[in-house]
Design an enzyme around this catalytic site. Structure first.
Site, short mmCIF file in Angstrom:
data_model
loop_
_atom_site.label_atom_id
_atom_site.label_comp_id
_atom_site.label_asym_id
_atom_site.label_seq_id
_atom_site.Cartn_x
_atom_site.Cartn_y
_atom_site.Cartn_z
N GLY A 151 -0.40 8.57 1.27
CA GLY A 151 0.12 9.65 2.09
C GLY A 151 1.15 10.51 1.40
CB VAL B 164 5.07 1.47 0.83
CG1 VAL B 164 4.82 2.75 1.64
CG2 VAL B 164 5.64 1.80 -0.53
CG ASN B 165 7.62 2.35 6.20
OD1 ASN B 165 7.03 1.27 6.02
ND2 ASN B 165 7.82 2.85 7.40
CG ASP C 93 13.76 0.71 13.35
OD1 ASP C 93 14.18 1.64 12.62
OD2 ASP C 93 12.90 0.87 14.23
CD GLU D 89 3.92 -4.03 15.93
OE1 GLU D 89 4.53 -3.84 14.86
OE2 GLU D 89 4.28 -3.52 17.01
CB ALA E 173 13.94 -4.92 14.03
CG PHE F 288 -2.23 -0.66 0.98
CD1 PHE F 288 -3.41 0.07 0.99
CD2 PHE F 288 -2.30 -2.02 0.74
CE1 PHE F 288 -4.62 -0.54 0.76
CE2 PHE F 288 -3.50 -2.64 0.51
CZ PHE F 288 -4.67 -1.90 0.51
CB ALA F 289 2.11 3.46 -2.32
CD1 TRP G 135 8.87 -4.39 20.28
CD2 TRP G 135 9.50 -4.71 22.39
NE1 TRP G 135 8.50 -3.28 21.00
CE2 TRP G 135 8.87 -3.45 22.31
CE3 TRP G 135 10.00 -5.12 23.63
CZ2 TRP G 135 8.70 -2.62 23.40
CZ3 TRP G 135 9.83 -4.30 24.73
CH2 TRP G 135 9.18 -3.06 24.60
#
EC number: 2.4.1.-
Length: 308
Positions: free
Chosen positions: A85, A174-175, A286, A263, A196, A82-83, A198
Site C-alpha cells: 500500500g 507492519v504499522n 493503540d 479478526e 488493546a 506484510f508491507a 476491548w
C-alpha cells in the site's frame, strides 16, 4: 536356532540402549510455568485464563530463567510482516529498525518481508543473528482482501520452507513500532494478543461475529477474551493450522454470501482452540488512547487512526 535367538535378543537390547541414550542426550529440560511465571506480582490485572494459560504482563515473568532455558535450546524465531500500500515503505522502515533493536535480541531471527512490489529495504546494521528475506506476492492477488492474501501467502511459505527454518513464528502487521523488549517471554505453542481497547470493556459487548451462518460466529453469551489481529504467534505448524481453518472459514462464508473480517475469524479460532499464552495489551497498544495505570510500559505501539 537358539544361538540366533540369543543374537537377536542381544541386538535388540543394544538397540534399546542406543535409543535410550539418544533421547537422554537430546532431551530438553521441561520448563514449568511456576519456574518463570509469577502472577501474584500483578494483582491489578488478569494474569491467568480459565484454562490456566498465562497472560504475560510486565512484572509477571522471570527473564533470566527463560533466557537460560531457550539459549539451551538454541532456537531460531521467525517474524513475518506484510508491507503493502501507499505508506508501506515508511511503515516498513520504522517496523524493521525497531524490531531489529527490540525483537528477540540475542537470538537468531529470520525476518520474512512480503511485499506487493519490491521495495528498497532500509539500511540495517548487519548481524550474524539477523537474516532478512524479501518475497514478492503475486500482484494479481491484491484485488482480494488483504488479510486473506497475507495468510494464504504465509501458509505457502510455511509449507515450502519456514517450517524447516524456525522453531517459533510470529506474524505481525507492519504499522507497529517496537518500543521496548519483545523477548522470549512471548514464546509458546499458540500465542494470542489481547486487544488493546476491548480488554478493558465488558465481555458482553465484544464485537464478535454474531450471524449464525458465518463460520466466524460466536453466539451471544459465549466467548472469553477479544483478541487483536495485529499479531499471532506460535510454532509454524500451529500457525499453519490456524491459517487453514481461517481460509476454510472464508470459503464457507463466501458460499453463504457473507464477508466476515479476519479478526473475527481469528477470535472464533481462539475460542475453539485455546491459546497456550496470551500477551497483554502492552504488546500492542493503540496510540489513539492514553495508556491506563495498568500499562505503564508499552512494548509495541500502533496507531489505529492511520491506515495503510
Amino acid at each position: 536356532m537358539n544361538s540366533k535367538r540369543v543374537l537377536l535378543l542381544v541386538l535388540f537390547a543394544f538397540s534399546l540402549m542406543l535409543v535410550e541414550r539418544y533421547f537422554r542426550n537430546h532431551q530438553v529440560e521441561e520448563l514449568r510455568l511456576s519456574d518463570w511465571f509469577h502472577p501474584r506480582k500483578r494483582p491489578d490485572v488478569i494474569t491467568k485464563t480459565d484454562w490456566l494459560a498465562p497472560i504475560v504482563w510486565e512484572g509477571t515473568f522471570d527473564r533470566q530463567v527463560l533466557e537460560k532455558h531457550y539459549r539451551r535450546q538454541n532456537i531460531t524465531v521467525g517474524l513475518a510482516v506484510f508491507a503493502t500500500g501507499r505508506f508501506a515503505e515508511e511503515y516498513l522502515r520504522l517496523f524493521l529498525h525497531s524490531a531489529n533493536k527490540h525483537f528477540m535480541t540475542g537470538y537468531r531471527v529470520i525476518f520474512y518481508i512480503m511485499v506487493d512490489t519490491f521495495l528498497q529495504l532500509p539500511d540495517i546494521e548487519p548481524s550474524p543473528l539477523r537474516t532478512f528475506k524479501a518475497f514478492e506476492v503475486d500482484a494479481e492477488r491484491w484485488w482480494l482482501d488483504g488479510s486473506l492474501v497475507h495468510m494464504k501467502s504465509l501458509g505457502e511459505h510455511i509449507t515450502t520452507h519456514i517450517q524447516d527454518e524456525v522453531d517459533f513464528l510470529f506474524s505481525m502487521a507492519v504499522n507497529q513500532v517496537f518500543q521496548n523488549e519483545f523477548g522470549v517471554e512471548t514464546l509458546g505453542p499458540l500465542v494470542a494478543q489481547l486487544h488493546a481497547w476491548w480488554y478493558f470493556r465488558n465481555t458482553k459487548n465484544f464485537p464478535y461475529e454474531r450471524r449464525p451462518t458465518s463460520a466466524a460466529c460466536i453466539p451471544f453469551g459465549q466467548g472469553d477474551f477479544y483478541y487483536g489481529s495485529l499479531m499471532v504467534g506460535g510454532t509454524p505448524q500451529n500457525i499453519l493450522d490456524f491459517i487453514e481453518e481461517y481460509l476454510n472459514g472464508v470459503i464457507h462464508d463466501i458460499k453463504n454470501g457473507l464477508n466476515s473480517t479476519y479478526e473475527k475469524h481469528l477470535n472464533k479460532y481462539f475460542y475453539l482452540n485455546k491459546p497456550t499464552k496470551l500477551l497483554s495489551p502492552e504488546y500492542s497498544w493503540d496510540l489513539a488512547f492514553s495508556p491506563p495505570p495498568q500499562i505503564p510500559y508499552v512494548k509495541v505501539a500502533h496507531d489505529s487512526q492511520r491506515k495503510l
